[in-house]
Design an enzyme around this catalytic site. Sequence first.
Site, PDB file in Angstrom:
ATOM      1  NE  ARG A  72      -6.037  -6.133   3.618  1.00 26.53           N
ATOM      2  CZ  ARG A  72      -6.222  -4.913   3.111  1.00 26.53           C
ATOM      3  NH1 ARG A  72      -7.383  -4.305   3.281  1.00 26.53           N
ATOM      4  NH2 ARG A  72      -5.265  -4.311   2.430  1.00 26.53           N
TER       5      ARG A  72
ATOM      6  CE1 TYR B 128     -13.986  -3.492   5.249  1.00 26.86           C
ATOM      7  CE2 TYR B 128     -15.786  -2.160   4.401  1.00 26.86           C
ATOM      8  CZ  TYR B 128     -14.506  -2.676   4.260  1.00 26.86           C
ATOM      9  OH  TYR B 128     -13.755  -2.359   3.167  1.00 26.86           O
TER      10      TYR B 128
ATOM     11  CG  HIS C 109      -1.957  -0.975   1.316  1.00 25.74           C
ATOM     12  ND1 HIS C 109      -2.990  -1.026   0.416  1.00 25.74           N
ATOM     13  CD2 HIS C 109      -2.170  -1.985   2.198  1.00 25.74           C
ATOM     14  CE1 HIS C 109      -3.792  -2.032   0.739  1.00 25.74           C
ATOM     15  NE2 HIS C 109      -3.315  -2.630   1.813  1.00 25.74           N
TER      16      HIS C 109
ATOM     17  CB  THR D  98      -8.538   4.791   3.518  1.00 20.41           C
ATOM     18  OG1 THR D  98      -8.709   4.538   4.922  1.00 20.41           O
ATOM     19  CG2 THR D  98      -7.312   5.659   3.320  1.00 20.41           C
TER      20      THR D  98
ATOM     21  N   GLY E 252     -11.233   1.917  -4.053  1.00 22.94           N
ATOM     22  CA  GLY E 252     -11.412   3.336  -4.330  1.00 22.94           C
ATOM     23  C   GLY E 252     -11.724   3.586  -5.793  1.00 22.94           C
TER      24      GLY E 252
END
Length: 478
Positions: free
Chosen positions: A424, A404, A353, A380, A440
Amino acid sequence: MTNQVQQQAKPEKIDLPRKPHYITLNAGCDFFDLFKKIEKRFSTCFMLESLGEDSFIARHSIIGFDPEKLLWANGKELHIQDRQGNVSTYLSENPYYLLREIIPQDVLSRRYSGGLTGYIGYDAMNYFEPSLDIHASDMFDAFKFGLYTDGLILDKMTGEIFYFYYDREGYENNRIDLIETLLSEPTPANGKLQVNATHESMSKAEHANAVAKVKQDIIDGKIFQTEVGFKKWFTLTGDKINIYEQMRQVNPSPQMYFLKFDEQQIIGASPEMLFRLRQGEMETFPLAGTTKRGATAAEDRELARVLLNDPKEIAEHNMIVDLHRNDIGRVAQFGTVKVRNLMDIKRFSHVQHISSEIVGIMAENEDMFSGLASNFPAGTLTGAPKIEAMKIINELEGEGRGPYGGAVGHFSFNGDCTFAIPIRTVFANGEKAYVQTCGGNVFDSNAEDEYEEIQRKFAGTKRVLDLFSANAAVKGDQ
């Protein structure tokens, strides 16, 4: 057991001494083995730790068990349950900010000293932005915390384990005898676990349609970017500690957590911190921009070079950095917000990332509760502008995200807090469970590429869950 609804009265504030006591325990104990003993005994407990290449992000691992109280909220009700199972319900326009009237923030300790540990659901944004009506989850509350006034700390630098507690009249304070009993007991074997994949909340074609809708919203000037994703659903039958044990091996991450509220369990290996406040300094570390890991160090570098020269990924990351700067700036002293590191590469087990670090000094009239709220949820996991992006996500995903994209971590009695973004992560309630991922989407996004990015993000968690699928025939005692 009783349940009392109190419309006017406020919850009683937790009264603590200014300093906790710390007792040094056996330095040779395996901290995770100790947690496995605790998890088998208590219906509510947690473990927070930092592993992998970025494990330095947290020097201490923490265990809590059998909290003094449970606190959770839905809508305009805050519920508080004591150890005897008695529940009091308080009506409030904002149950989240009612927490700051309950929890001390002035304990004198640089180490972890107890506090609220748990999760904040994505839909808790309804408490921070009145214009939103985010879907609630049918499996999880808007937020839920245990109130922990004792617990265990591992100093990874020295190997020492500490038990902390407070001297308080009328409470069961010092449980060191129980801890010493646990230390002397053998570590229990894991039970068996069976994982069965059932369905996804969005097909590949439906995801492509969602990406097309986002691109049209960008053309229409509503947003610059939106993070749309979907759930993969599972049934989990058996001992879920197996999942966390394998995550520690397969996908060690700087934010690891096993959170257990009886049937509700959150088991994760997140690469991304949402927000940290330490002695007045705020930090956030947005990750935006993803590529796969290479087979060699040279291939890793080549993939990272391509990622850092991809105009789409760079534009996406810069938008998120600006959003995070603005979020921290709302609760920071003027002139203190800085981008300490811009566009580093962070490598994890299955992906790389682009990462940045943003810091600021908290304003005098703010605290850990307003600081977290100002940065919630992470850009994000939403896109930019945040509010409009969340409205679009709410429409396209069509169901509650639950924890989440929200937060997992703790508010400490010393006024510090640390929260990770639950990605994750396996979200379970009884045998029903899901994993969610998103990507995204910007103007030049390609639906096929976005779908593949979601699959890459899911790979580490999938590898763990596949170990316990019917075909794998993996048993307990991993």
